[in-house]
Design an enzyme around this catalytic site. Sequence first.
Site, short mmCIF file in Angstrom:
data_model
loop_
_atom_site.label_atom_id
_atom_site.label_comp_id
_atom_site.label_asym_id
_atom_site.label_seq_id
_atom_site.Cartn_x
_atom_site.Cartn_y
_atom_site.Cartn_z
N ARG A 124 0.81 -1.24 0.00
CA ARG A 124 0.00 0.00 0.00
C ARG A 124 0.84 1.28 0.00
NH1 ARG A 124 -3.55 -2.74 3.79
NH2 ARG A 124 -5.19 -3.74 2.60
N LYS A 146 1.82 11.35 -11.44
CA LYS A 146 0.93 10.46 -12.20
C LYS A 146 1.70 9.17 -12.50
CE LYS A 146 -2.22 13.63 -14.52
NZ LYS A 146 -2.67 14.14 -15.83
N GLU A 188 7.31 18.11 -25.41
CA GLU A 188 6.67 18.40 -24.11
C GLU A 188 7.21 19.72 -23.54
OE1 GLU A 188 4.13 16.76 -22.84
OE2 GLU A 188 4.29 14.60 -23.23
N LYS A 230 5.68 23.01 -14.47
CA LYS A 230 4.86 21.86 -14.06
C LYS A 230 4.64 21.88 -12.55
CE LYS A 230 3.68 17.14 -14.57
NZ LYS A 230 3.74 15.90 -15.31
N GLU A 240 -5.88 17.15 -10.71
CA GLU A 240 -6.47 17.53 -11.99
C GLU A 240 -7.96 17.81 -11.91
OE1 GLU A 240 -4.52 15.69 -15.36
OE2 GLU A 240 -6.42 15.66 -16.41
N ARG A 244 -4.72 21.62 -13.95
CA ARG A 244 -3.77 20.60 -14.44
C ARG A 244 -4.17 20.04 -15.81
NH1 ARG A 244 -0.47 15.92 -11.01
NH2 ARG A 244 0.69 15.19 -12.83
N ASN A 248 -2.41 18.65 -20.39
CA ASN A 248 -2.81 17.67 -21.40
C ASN A 248 -3.03 18.32 -22.76
OD1 ASN A 248 -2.95 15.21 -19.88
ND2 ASN A 248 -4.62 16.17 -18.76
N HIS A 251 -3.03 16.31 -25.87
CA HIS A 251 -2.97 14.90 -25.48
C HIS A 251 -4.25 14.13 -25.81
CE1 HIS A 251 0.69 16.12 -23.58
NE2 HIS A 251 0.89 14.95 -22.99
N HIS A 255 -3.23 10.76 -27.51
CA HIS A 255 -3.50 9.42 -26.98
C HIS A 255 -4.27 8.58 -28.00
CE1 HIS A 255 -2.94 10.79 -22.51
NE2 HIS A 255 -1.80 10.57 -23.13
N HIS A 269 5.50 8.83 -27.83
CA HIS A 269 4.52 9.67 -27.14
C HIS A 269 4.75 11.16 -27.47
CE1 HIS A 269 1.81 11.17 -24.11
NE2 HIS A 269 2.79 11.90 -23.59
#
Length: 376
Positions: A124, A146, A188, A230, A240, A244, A248, A251, A255, A269
């Site tokens: 955990r 993330k 990026e 960032k 997000e 945030r 993206n 993106h 994606h 990517h």
Amino acid sequence: MTTTQTVRVGLEERSYDIRVGPGLIAGAGNEIKPLIRGRKAFVVTDSTVSGYWLEPLTRSLDAAGIAVTTIVVPPGESSKSFADFEHVCCRMLEDGVDRRSAVIALGGGVVGDLAGYCAASVMRGLDFIQIPTTLLAQVDSSVGGKTGINTPQGKNLVGAFYQPKLVLADTGTLDTLPKREVRAGYAEIVKYGLIRDAAFFEWLEQHGADLIAGDEAVRISAIVESCKAKAAVVAADEREAGLRELLNFGHTFAHALEAAAGFDGTLLHGEAVSVGMIQALELSRRIGLCAGQDTERARSHLASMGLKVRVADIPGSARWKAEALLASMRRDKKARDGSIRFVLARGIGDTFSSDDVAPDTVRAMLQEDLTTTAGV
Ligand code: NAD
Ligand code: GLY
């Protein structure tokens, strides 16, 4: 003389430093030791990165009295899978992990996302350190917490927010990175200029070529500026809920393009993000938000850095269908009640999120993109 620079990510008791500069791996053991609870670490890396950077890292951890177990996965996007997640977690459990063990990701965004999700899950939650070795990972994926894996349904759909205790961006690692990967990471960096900082975009127009050529001072400046941008967004909106989403930019398209390409290395990517950002600017132009000259300026800069800027630049895209790309976008994590959410632009450096875009406008643009011949 080049010195190490530090950017702080301010998240109260989960705050951490991003250290940027050459030679950081050699001193990693002493930097990491005070931040972890135990004296045992699992280094997760891929079989390409391990050949260059594993030995100096293990030597440094060893010298600091940290016992190391290494777990190596194959390079590439396909390692962000349920099978590799299971493999890495089970290796830790077989090799004596306990609650005070640490996980160290040594590699690009693939290793960082996978190792981070394992660190969040085993017992955990274990102490987690990021040592990003690609430009993309140094400016984006190692920062902000993330983590996750891909599924047959799409990118990054299973994962967790889980912050590292430290990010060590050793810029020396970029000397072994193939130029195609450097360019992908550069996309990026351009993203930060396009979303919130027109002056940074202009600086990149002047210095981007030097960065890609490997100029140390320029790449440190660009990495530090990107990490500051960032860190500010993550500190304001870690999970997000709003701001945030701007990270993206491009993106939603990217994606879908990556899913269509099939994660087989034909489309990196960062390359998909380059095409996706131009699509987001072009969509903004079509709905009257953004001047065509801003789209052209961004397209021209990315293309001059050797990046793909059109769907037709992507090998195999002649077989793709607009409707399938749209269906893929509807599975994006930002989608709400079936509406696709886009980050749109009023101009370079001025972006916002919206779910108020008619699907027909997006479909028409995609259809045109799919039939535009490369170079036109
Ligand atoms: P990657 O991890 O696949 O690395 C690219 C390639 O470079 C790999 O083949 C790797 O073996 C090789 N490599 C890495 N470092 C090297 C070095 N120093 N020398 C030589 N070769 C080296 O890809 P990436 O572009 O770093 O990351 C892409 C991933 O990051 C995607 O899965 C993307 O979804 C994810 N991502 C995550 C976030 C986030 O916030 N978590 C943000 C952006 C991207
Ligand atoms: N790369 C997008 C984010 O971290 O939010």
